[in-house]
Motif scaffolding. Structure first.
Motif, PDB file in Angstrom:
ATOM      1  N   LEU A  66      35.583  41.382  36.412  1.00  7.90           N
ATOM      2  CA  LEU A  66      35.909  41.042  36.867  1.00  7.90           C
ATOM      3  C   LEU A  66      35.746  39.243  37.517  1.00  7.90           C
ATOM      4  O   LEU A  66      35.813  38.419  37.316  1.00  7.90           O
ATOM      5  CB  LEU A  66      35.283  41.304  38.450  1.00  7.90           C
ATOM      6  CG  LEU A  66      35.978  42.531  39.573  1.00  7.90           C
ATOM      7  CD1 LEU A  66      35.683  42.350  41.025  1.00  7.90           C
ATOM      8  CD2 LEU A  66      37.414  41.787  39.359  1.00  7.90           C
ATOM      9  N   ILE A 169      31.145  43.529  44.628  1.00  4.31           N
ATOM     10  CA  ILE A 169      31.909  42.698  43.387  1.00  4.31           C
ATOM     11  C   ILE A 169      30.914  41.757  42.466  1.00  4.31           C
ATOM     12  O   ILE A 169      31.328  41.628  40.917  1.00  4.31           O
ATOM     13  CB  ILE A 169      32.878  41.474  44.661  1.00  4.31           C
ATOM     14  CG1 ILE A 169      33.583  42.865  45.302  1.00  4.31           C
ATOM     15  CG2 ILE A 169      33.109  40.696  43.641  1.00  4.31           C
ATOM     16  CD1 ILE A 169      33.993  41.920  46.974  1.00  4.31           C
ATOM     17  N   VAL A 201      35.273  49.527  46.785  1.00  2.00           N
ATOM     18  CA  VAL A 201      35.050  48.009  45.989  1.00  2.00           C
ATOM     19  C   VAL A 201      34.821  48.646  44.504  1.00  2.00           C
ATOM     20  O   VAL A 201      36.264  48.128  43.804  1.00  2.00           O
ATOM     21  CB  VAL A 201      33.945  47.254  46.244  1.00  2.00           C
ATOM     22  CG1 VAL A 201      34.126  46.053  44.727  1.00  2.00           C
ATOM     23  CG2 VAL A 201      34.049  46.606  47.244  1.00  2.00           C
TER      24      VAL A 201
END
Length: 412
Positions: A66, A169, A201
């Motif tokens: 990410l 995240i 997530v």
């Protein structure tokens, strides 16, 4: 009412001014404090959008996948500035804009419309830490995760599931927010909600990466740096650095991981042992905090020192000593100042001192450090000693957290 509005305006003015100043200092300080952004992140982004290799997807990467999201987002944001500033300059400006915008969002969550005295103190601390740490506080991926952790930490009481999702995240961008999530799971009461949110997530991220073809590189960020040596700024490298002026140790540049490492007898052995030491220290802190939580320690008293202890442990026991790691310490102290200001003064002062010393090492004294000069080695040694002191302060605060179950007013 008027005085409160004036205080709020003053906080915002200082916050914006310090971000502008710090962003500008990146252009004038020595040793390229924003070098990673333009020399590493921008080429990664260019390769990804031009049909080249995609880090984390088609090749193993040192960061969780990410992390590519803000790198690519900045590439898109930079397009309007390319004609005026060129590719590199546009990317740097866009990066500073993104980080400032994220920080502003977190700052707004911290202050609200009528901030309490602890929240105002935390806001002043944040601005001071940014100013003292310098451009390294903006021009690294760690700067993207800081506001995420601040927002998540402030929402742990009222929105635990959303907070856990944000921390997850953050951990998929840079691993360290996972330490704050662990602290919340230990100190909190609504653990099931947080665990479910984190799993949702993580499942979504992994599924997306598999669809993109990242099969063999999925967890490369956990193994990519396993064989690296001891970075010169790491705490464990301090004794070896003192052998550099006498010629019995040296400093070498690794082109594989783009960093300077210690070359000395025993350095590789120490580097190899640090992973085990990190696991042992983190496990010990979690065990102590878990015992406190089971005995009824209040969330507001236990979470901040626990989060700070875990983050400090990740730094102190790390074979890497990158200056941007100090950014990690800012979020736990902000939370400590908000939740338990009276006991947060000492760690806040220590973190501010760490910011000053880190800036003196990098970028201001880095060239002299690479030459093995004594003064920067002294400054770095003091900085590293203070990191150990901060870890002790955090663990001591966890150990002294009341655990008789009487104060649960601010528990999850």
């Amino acid at each position: 009412m008027k005085q409160g509005a004036e205080r709020l305006i003053a906080l915002w003015v200082v916050f914006v001014a310090i971000h502008a100043l710090t962003a500008w200092l990146g252009w004038v300080y020595p040793s390229q404090p924003m070098g990673d952004v333009v020399l590493v992140y921008e080429p990664w982004a260019t390769a990804a959008v031009s049909g080249g290799p995609i880090v984390g997807i088609t090749e193993t990467w040192v960061y969780p996948q990410l992390a590519l999201a803000p790198i690519l987002l900045v590439k898109a944001m930079a397009v309007p500035f390319v004609g005026l500033l060129g590719v590199s300059g546009a990317y740097l400006v866009a990066w500073a804009i993104l980080v400032t915008a994220l920080d502003a969002l977190a700052f707004a969550v911290l202050l609200g419309r009528s901030p309490s005295a602890p929240r105002r103190t935390a806001a002043w601390f944040w601005s001071a830490a940014l100013l003292l740490l310098g451009p390294i506080a903006l021009y690294r991926l760690d700067a993207v995760t800081l506001p995420i952790v601040v927002i998540a930490g402030l929402w742990l009481v009222s929105r635990p599931a959303l907070a856990a999702a944000l921390l997850t995240i953050g951990a998929w961008i840079k691993i360290w927010p996972g330490a704050v999530l662990l602290a919340a799971l230990i100190a909190g009461r609504r653990r099931l909600r947080m665990i479910v949110a984190a799993l949702v997530v993580t499942t979504a991220v992994i599924a997306g990466l598999l669809l993109l073809g990242a099969h063999e590189h999925l967890f490369g960020f956990l193994t990519e740096q396993g064989g690296r040596g001891l970075q010169i700024e790491a705490v464990a490298a301090t004794p070896f650095l003192w052998a550099v002026p006498g010629g019995s140790a040296g400093i070498e540049y690794s082109f594989d991981i783009l960093t300077f490492q210690v070359a000395a007898p025993g350095a590789d052995v120490v580097a190899a042992a640090l992973s085990g030491v990190m696991v042992a220290v983190v496990a010990g802190i979690l065990a102590l905090a878990g015992w406190k939580a089971m005995r009824g320690a209040a969330f507001a008293r236990l979470l901040p020192p626990l989060a700070l202890s875990l983050v400090a442990a990740l730094i102190v026991t790390n074979k890497v000593g990158s200056p941007q790691f100090q950014v990690w310490l800012i979020a736990p102290v902000i939370l400590w100042l908000v939740f338990d200001r009276a006991r947060a003064v000492l760690p806040a002062v220590v973190v501010l001192a760490l910011c000053v010393l880190t800036c003196l090492v990098y970028p201001l004294g880095y060239d002299a450090l690479l030459q093995g000069q004594v003064l920067p080695i002294v400054v770095l040694s003091v900085r590293n000693l203070l990191l150990v002191v901060l870890l002790v302060i955090g663990i001591r605060a966890v150990a002294r957290t009341p655990a008789d179950g009487r104060d649960r007013r601010r528990s999850l």
